[in-house]
Write an enzyme that holds these catalytic residues in place. Structure first.
Site, PDB file in Angstrom:
ATOM      1  N   SER B  22       0.831  -1.205   0.000  1.00 33.17           N
ATOM      2  CA  SER B  22       0.000   0.000   0.000  1.00 33.17           C
ATOM      3  C   SER B  22       0.869   1.259   0.000  1.00 33.17           C
ATOM      4  O   SER B  22       1.898   1.320   0.652  1.00 33.17           O
ATOM      5  CB  SER B  22      -0.893   0.012   1.234  1.00 33.17           C
ATOM      6  OG  SER B  22      -1.698   1.167   1.243  1.00 33.17           O
ATOM      7  N   SER B  47      -3.895   3.657   0.956  1.00 33.77           N
ATOM      8  CA  SER B  47      -4.935   3.627   1.991  1.00 33.77           C
ATOM      9  C   SER B  47      -5.985   4.696   1.699  1.00 33.77           C
ATOM     10  O   SER B  47      -5.658   5.870   1.527  1.00 33.77           O
ATOM     11  CB  SER B  47      -4.324   3.865   3.369  1.00 33.77           C
ATOM     12  OG  SER B  47      -3.521   2.766   3.725  1.00 33.77           O
ATOM     13  N   LEU B  75      -1.005  10.194   4.312  1.00 36.14           N
ATOM     14  CA  LEU B  75      -2.191   9.483   3.826  1.00 36.14           C
ATOM     15  C   LEU B  75      -2.956  10.258   2.756  1.00 36.14           C
ATOM     16  O   LEU B  75      -4.190  10.267   2.743  1.00 36.14           O
ATOM     17  CB  LEU B  75      -3.113   9.110   4.998  1.00 36.14           C
ATOM     18  CG  LEU B  75      -2.539   8.059   5.959  1.00 36.14           C
ATOM     19  CD1 LEU B  75      -3.424   7.905   7.192  1.00 36.14           C
ATOM     20  CD2 LEU B  75      -2.401   6.698   5.265  1.00 36.14           C
ATOM     21  N   CYS B 127      -0.284   3.105  10.145  1.00 37.54           N
ATOM     22  CA  CYS B 127       0.416   4.264   9.582  1.00 37.54           C
ATOM     23  C   CYS B 127       0.993   5.044  10.756  1.00 37.54           C
ATOM     24  O   CYS B 127       0.256   5.444  11.659  1.00 37.54           O
ATOM     25  CB  CYS B 127      -0.529   5.163   8.795  1.00 37.54           C
ATOM     26  SG  CYS B 127       0.276   6.674   8.282  1.00 37.54           S
ATOM     27  N   LYS B 162      -3.317  -4.883   8.649  1.00 38.59           N
ATOM     28  CA  LYS B 162      -1.891  -4.569   8.572  1.00 38.59           C
ATOM     29  C   LYS B 162      -1.413  -3.991   9.887  1.00 38.59           C
ATOM     30  O   LYS B 162      -1.891  -2.945  10.330  1.00 38.59           O
ATOM     31  CB  LYS B 162      -1.623  -3.588   7.431  1.00 38.59           C
ATOM     32  CG  LYS B 162      -0.138  -3.309   7.225  1.00 38.59           C
ATOM     33  CD  LYS B 162       0.075  -2.569   5.930  1.00 38.59           C
ATOM     34  CE  LYS B 162       1.515  -2.211   5.689  1.00 38.59           C
ATOM     35  NZ  LYS B 162       1.643  -1.402   4.469  1.00 38.59           N
ATOM     36  N   ASN B 189       4.197  -2.528   8.824  1.00 41.32           N
ATOM     37  CA  ASN B 189       4.207  -1.201   8.232  1.00 41.32           C
ATOM     38  C   ASN B 189       5.539  -0.519   8.583  1.00 41.32           C
ATOM     39  O   ASN B 189       6.383  -1.118   9.244  1.00 41.32           O
ATOM     40  CB  ASN B 189       3.034  -0.388   8.793  1.00 41.32           C
ATOM     41  CG  ASN B 189       2.534   0.666   7.816  1.00 41.32           C
ATOM     42  OD1 ASN B 189       3.328   1.361   7.188  1.00 41.32           O
ATOM     43  ND2 ASN B 189       1.235   0.784   7.688  1.00 41.32           N
ATOM     44  N   GLY B 262       7.638  -2.537  -1.357  1.00 41.86           N
ATOM     45  CA  GLY B 262       7.390  -1.115  -1.530  1.00 41.86           C
ATOM     46  C   GLY B 262       8.627  -0.383  -1.985  1.00 41.86           C
ATOM     47  O   GLY B 262       8.837  -0.147  -3.182  1.00 41.86           O
TER      48      GLY B 262
HETATM   49  C1  LIG Z   1       5.762   6.448   0.126  1.00 45.83           C
HETATM   50  C2  LIG Z   1       5.128   5.390   0.960  1.00 45.83           C
HETATM   51  C3  LIG Z   1       3.753   5.460   1.199  1.00 45.83           C
HETATM   52  C4  LIG Z   1       3.130   4.490   1.974  1.00 45.83           C
HETATM   53  N1  LIG Z   1       1.786   4.562   2.174  1.00 45.83           N
HETATM   54  C5  LIG Z   1       1.153   3.578   2.880  1.00 45.83           C
HETATM   55  C6  LIG Z   1      -0.257   3.580   3.037  1.00 45.83           C
HETATM   56  O1  LIG Z   1      -0.973   4.443   2.539  1.00 45.83           O
HETATM   57  N2  LIG Z   1      -0.820   2.571   3.742  1.00 45.83           N
HETATM   58  C7  LIG Z   1      -0.092   1.558   4.301  1.00 45.83           C
HETATM   59  O2  LIG Z   1      -0.667   0.649   4.899  1.00 45.83           O
HETATM   60  N3  LIG Z   1       1.256   1.532   4.150  1.00 45.83           N
HETATM   61  C8  LIG Z   1       1.894   2.508   3.453  1.00 45.83           C
HETATM   62  N4  LIG Z   1       3.264   2.463   3.307  1.00 45.83           N
HETATM   63  C9  LIG Z   1       4.025   1.370   3.920  1.00 45.83           C
HETATM   64  C10 LIG Z   1       4.291   0.263   2.927  1.00 45.83           C
HETATM   65  O3  LIG Z   1       3.095  -0.321   2.488  1.00 45.83           O
HETATM   66  C11 LIG Z   1       5.192  -0.817   3.537  1.00 45.83           C
HETATM   67  O4  LIG Z   1       4.527  -1.382   4.645  1.00 45.83           O
HETATM   68  C12 LIG Z   1       6.523  -0.277   4.005  1.00 45.83           C
HETATM   69  O5  LIG Z   1       7.030   0.643   3.064  1.00 45.83           O
HETATM   70  C13 LIG Z   1       7.557  -1.373   4.251  1.00 45.83           C
HETATM   71  O6  LIG Z   1       7.851  -2.093   3.092  1.00 45.83           O
HETATM   72  P1  LIG Z   1       9.159  -1.781   2.182  1.00 45.83           P
HETATM   73  O7  LIG Z   1      10.334  -1.800   3.082  1.00 45.83           O
HETATM   74  O8  LIG Z   1       9.143  -2.850   1.141  1.00 45.83           O
HETATM   75  O9  LIG Z   1       8.920  -0.425   1.619  1.00 45.83           O
HETATM   76  C14 LIG Z   1       3.902   3.427   2.534  1.00 45.83           C
HETATM   77  C15 LIG Z   1       5.277   3.381   2.288  1.00 45.83           C
HETATM   78  C16 LIG Z   1       5.900   4.341   1.516  1.00 45.83           C
HETATM   79  C17 LIG Z   1       7.389   4.231   1.271  1.00 45.83           C
END
Ligand SMILES: Cc1cc2nc3c(=O)[nH]c(=O)nc-3n(C[C@H](O)[C@H](O)[C@H](O)COP(=O)(O)O)c2cc1C
Lengths: 274, 301
Positions: B22, B47, B75, B127, B162, B189, B262
């Site tokens: 996400s 989200s 968000l 978040c 999550k 997260n 992500g």
């Molecule tokens: C720019 C950005 C925006 C994100 N927005 C959301 C979000 O809206 N909702 C959510 O549940 N997680 C959000 N995340 C968290 C990611 O879904 C993920 O849990 C987190 O980045 C860890 O994974 P990664 O290390 O592969 O990035 C966001 C992460 C990033 C970097």
């Protein structure tokens, strides 16, 4: 040493140059930006204010780079008000660039406002080529016109013509730069390449004129961005991300982008119309 | 391109276990289609809240180096109404992530989207950088339970929860989610973190504090998945710091059925997901595993 271009680099403003009462160029030392390709951009951070994408402007000395801004919103006005010695943060350069294929015979560059920045970089980048260049510069009025001397200087030993279009006719042709373009491509069959950067609606106009011809086209698109690294979707046009797939799109790509010049994503991500 | 690593959980079947997390490319149906073509198993939307949110002013993302990132996007999202329109003709394997501050908001969002062609929902309880949303909800087991139970009365679509590293123990929240009817758990997260520019003596993020993602998160994510696997029976989706197929295998061995990525996309680009799916497929074939399922939780002996 490998430099991670994503990490913010704090740079000091060395010089500022007023282009018009509302447009300024800020010059700083940065090797990565100095070597940026025409069309590439930086994410520029003004401490405690904002971060915005800006096309990389040319500078004279080795290792120097610059940005040119028109004061408008919070970020650009804060940048405009910066003085020598103050610092900003930059990351990048990001994005692809204009093609500099020497195979063209007669190219035409058309831009307006700070959209001239990547076009100037392109001219400067291809100094040694003997392509004939037609350059159309658009502005609201004579007082808002800039880079004219600079372009003439870059082009001094080469074959070119420089045309100006102003909305109020205070200098050059009275009307939109796209009207000039339309007249020229109708008359001059030698033009085989058009480069453009400026307001998206202007570029849409350019595309519509060029789409009926066999002339090639590349447009450097300026969009609102949050991340600059291809993950937030703020700058998306259909399935393309301006920050990583662009900023430069060619005619074939643009023909498939139904949102180009029509819709953009606002800060919340809603598709809004221009 | 399809990399066939059939993955089944919670009544869902995916072509492969690689899911886009996400907040990453989670807004546009055209981009969802592009991701599907590249070969992702599924996509989780940004989200979505009941009303549109502009999010925080830039900078919203800061690179920390070594493939670690800090973000406080705030968000930003188009809101339930506009997003329902965006995905009206959805054809890709999509989870919709939900965020809100009370039961009623969640219900209203679900009502607008539940009849769309989607795989299910993911409840963002984690978040770490927006007040009264996300983590602040996720720290309150009673509220978590109420939200899940009410959503489950409105839709039979699978609901994932999550979780992250907040004030309340992640295992406690995950167990609460399981007992309240959640179909699976996504862990984890981002974690609250910060970066200060020493020249200007100020935090770089407009919101000052953001969420840490990328490589630094991985060992914490793997630990969470490992501990959750021992405590809950519903499937776990591992998330945090994944950069290559070895990382995927590590999460699976800890107990994950699928994974989300992500930051990797920010560092290596959109096509890196294709490489990840392909490498995973090649690994499984080379090791002569019939399915990824054989490896789930094998690190627990
Ligand atoms: C720019 C950005 C925006 C994100 N927005 C959301 C979000 O809206 N909702 C959510 O549940 N997680 C959000 N995340 C968290 C990611 O879904 C993920 O849990 C987190 O980045 C860890 O994974 P990664 O290390 O592969 O990035 C966001 C992460 C990033 C970097």
């Amino acid at each position: 040493m490998h430099i991670d271009k994503n990490i913010l680099r704090i740079v000091r403003i060395k010089k500022t140059r007023e282009e018009t009462p509302s447009v300024k160029t800020l010059i700083f030392d940065d090797y990565l930006s100095h070597n940026a390709k025409p069309g590439q951009f930086l994410m520029v951070w003004i401490p405690q204010k904002e971060e915005i994408p800006l096309s990389v402007m040319i500078s004279n000395s080795q290792g120097e780079a610059a940005i040119t801004i028109r004061k408008k919103g919070l970020a650009s006005t804060s940048l405009f008000n910066l003085v020598e010695g103050e610092t900003i943060g930059i990351r990048g350069p990001y994005g692809n660039s204009f093609s500099t294929d020497p195979g063209f015979k007669h190219r035409l560059l058309i831009g307006g406002g700070t959209g001239l920045v990547p076009l100037v970089r392109l001219l400067n980048h291809t100094k040694n080529s003997d392509i004939f260049s037609t350059i159309i510069v658009g502005a609201r009025s004579k007082s808002e016109l800039f880079f004219i001397d600079l372009i003439s200087h870059i082009m001094q030993d080469r074959q070119f013509e420089l045309l100006i279009a102003t909305d109020d006719g205070s200098i050059g042709f009275k009307g939109y730069p796209t009207e000039l373009l339309d007249n020229i491509v109708e008359k001059d069959p030698k033009i085989d390449m058009v480069y453009t950067c400026g307001p998206e609606l202007m570029m849409k106009g350019v595309y519509e004129i060029i789409s009926k011809k066999t002339i090639q086209l590349e447009a450097s698109v300026e969009r609102y961005m949050k991340c600059g690294i291809g993950i937030c979707s703020s700058c998306s046009i259909n399935d393309k991300l301006v920050c990583v797939d662009g900023t430069v799109f060619n005619k074939g790509q643009i023909s498939k982008l139904s949102e180009f010049g029509r819709f953009y994503r606002n800060k919340s991500g809603i598709l809004d119309s221009y | 391109m399809v990399f066939d690593i059939p993955t089944k959980f919670a009544g869902i079947e995916l072509n492969n276990p690689i899911i886009v997390a996400s907040g990453i490319l989670g807004l546009s149906q055209s981009i969802f289609k592009r991701l599907e073509k590249i070969g992702v198993g599924a996509i989780v939307s940004k989200s979505i809240s009941i009303k549109p949110r502009d999010g925080y002013r830039n900078p919203t993302i800061v690179a920390l180096g070594n493939n670690n990132w800090l973000n406080a996007v705030g968000l930003a999202n188009p809101g339930a109404e506009a997003f329902a329109k965006e995905i009206a003709n959805n054809s890709v394997p999509l989870f919709v992530s939900l965020v809100g501050s009370n039961v009623s908001e969640y219900i209203q969002i679900v009502e607008k989207i539940k009849n769309h062609n989607i795989l299910g929902f993911e409840l963002n309880l984690s978040c770490p950088h927006v007040e009264k949303m996300g983590m602040e909800i996720g720290d309150d087991p009673k509220l978590v339970s109420d939200i899940i139970r009410s959503i489950k009365t409105k839709t039979s679509k699978p609901l994932f929860v999550k979780v992250g590293i907040g004030k309340t123990d992640v295992i406690h929240i995950a167990k609460t989610a399981e007992n309240s009817g959640a179909d699976g758990v996504t862990a984890i997260n981002t974690i609250r973190a910060m970066k200060i520019d020493i020249t200007n003596r100020c935090p770089i993020l407009e919101n000052k504090i953001g969420g840490l993602s990328g490589i630094a998160l991985k060992s914490i994510g793997v630990r969470c998945v490992y501990e959750l696997y021992k405590s809950i029976k519903i499937p776990i989706i591992g998330c945090g710091g994944i950069q290559n197929y070895e990382d995927v295998i590590e999460y699976v061995m800890a107990g994950a059925t699928a994974v989300q990525v992500g930051s990797m996309i920010g560092t290596y680009g959109i096509n890196s997901i294709q490489r990840l799916a392909k490498d995973l497929k090649v690994y499984l074939e080379a090791k002569k595993y019939d399915s990824l399922r054989e490896l789930i939780g094998v690190a627990h002996r």
